[in-house]
Design a protein around this motif. Sequence first.
Motif, mmCIF file in Angstrom:
data_model
loop_
_atom_site.group_PDB
_atom_site.id
_atom_site.type_symbol
_atom_site.label_atom_id
_atom_site.label_comp_id
_atom_site.label_asym_id
_atom_site.label_seq_id
_atom_site.Cartn_x
_atom_site.Cartn_y
_atom_site.Cartn_z
ATOM 1 N N CYS A 78 0.989 -1.169 -0.012
ATOM 2 C CA CYS A 78 -0.087 -0.186 -0.179
ATOM 3 C C CYS A 78 0.862 1.132 0.057
ATOM 4 O O CYS A 78 0.087 2.486 -0.086
ATOM 5 C CB CYS A 78 -0.800 0.082 1.134
ATOM 6 S SG CYS A 78 -2.183 -1.805 1.509
ATOM 7 N N SER A 81 -0.774 4.589 1.548
ATOM 8 C CA SER A 81 -2.091 4.858 1.258
ATOM 9 C C SER A 81 -2.042 4.403 2.685
ATOM 10 O O SER A 81 -3.417 4.690 2.903
ATOM 11 C CB SER A 81 -2.022 4.381 -0.073
ATOM 12 O OG SER A 81 -2.303 3.103 0.350
ATOM 13 N N LYS A 103 -4.486 0.877 0.140
ATOM 14 C CA LYS A 103 -5.085 1.636 -1.426
ATOM 15 C C LYS A 103 -4.250 0.277 -1.983
ATOM 16 O O LYS A 103 -2.954 0.238 -2.408
ATOM 17 C CB LYS A 103 -5.070 2.552 -2.011
ATOM 18 C CG LYS A 103 -6.296 3.297 -1.723
ATOM 19 C CD LYS A 103 -6.322 4.069 -2.461
ATOM 20 C CE LYS A 103 -7.822 5.292 -2.797
ATOM 21 N NZ LYS A 103 -7.866 6.139 -3.176
ATOM 22 N N THR A 108 -9.629 0.763 -2.474
ATOM 23 C CA THR A 108 -9.468 0.820 -1.008
ATOM 24 C C THR A 108 -9.687 -0.594 -0.404
ATOM 25 O O THR A 108 -11.036 -1.443 -0.270
ATOM 26 C CB THR A 108 -10.350 1.720 0.003
ATOM 27 O OG1 THR A 108 -9.551 2.838 -0.916
ATOM 28 C CG2 THR A 108 -9.899 2.137 1.148
#
Length: 317
Positions: A78, A81, A103, A108
């Motif tokens: 990720c 994020s 994400k 997400t």
Amino acid sequence: MEYLEFELPIKELEDQLQKCRVIGEESEVDVTETCSQIEKKLKEAQKDIYKNLSPWQRVQLSRHPNRPYTLDHIKAICGDSFLELHGDRNIKDDKAMIGGLGKIGDQTFMFIGQQKGYNTKTRQYRNFGMANPEGYRKALRLMKSAEKFGIPVVTLIDTPGAYPGLEAEERGQGEAIARNILEMTRLKVPIITIVIGEGASGGALGIGVGDKVLMLENSWYSVISPENCSSILWRSWEYKEQAAEALKLTATDAMKIKVVDGVIKEPLGGAHRDREKTFLAVSDAIVKYYDELKNLSPTDLISQRMEKYTNMGVFKG
């Protein structure tokens, strides 16, 4: 790099190769051919050892001190994020169970998993990856939040078991795990579960109910650890290798008995040998299986999930 006992022949060859290269750099002697021969022997030794691992050796690899843990996977997949979320809104924030939003591309996910420590201090801080009831209640709170906003859930399992202490039992360890299993069967968003290391007992099952359950190649998944199984059956830990064989706990065995839906291949030598390649394989698996699930309605998701688990096992009349 740390080496396990069965990896010592590899260590010897790698040491020889390193010395050979040093000699070549520090002198005018041409060691190219010698280095090539050692490299060839090294590759053959690696293939011979890692392609014929016993169940107990895979258990050892799953516990390798350099093996990437849950937060390593999440942060690699990720990046910046990832937003960690804390607390069960009841008792406290269990450091052995982590979770938050992250994400992959534009999608997400709610990531949840057990986190182990890297040294004595952090192992105590993370309680060796063994969650208390509040850890499972935190996980459930995050799953329910994900359901509310239509966010798919990814759980990463790596635990020797739920914490077996008196205070954990007093606060309802069994109830917390049972509640999670119940609620996960009827969660209205896709759930992808990946065993990245150890998957032991109810501690794993507490976040282990998924539409797709996967295992890394050198992880294990069982009702009990080989050592504890050995101590119960033989009153000694000396028979842990026999117990590991009998428990059918490897990824290959789990696929054969349809406990898991897929095996994620690891780099030769284990996930710690090439972390980036491992992270990419895990990320690709999450995206692949989410694409299969994302268009299903909540009703179909729950129906297929229930059917998946009710069909497990062999029944004789």
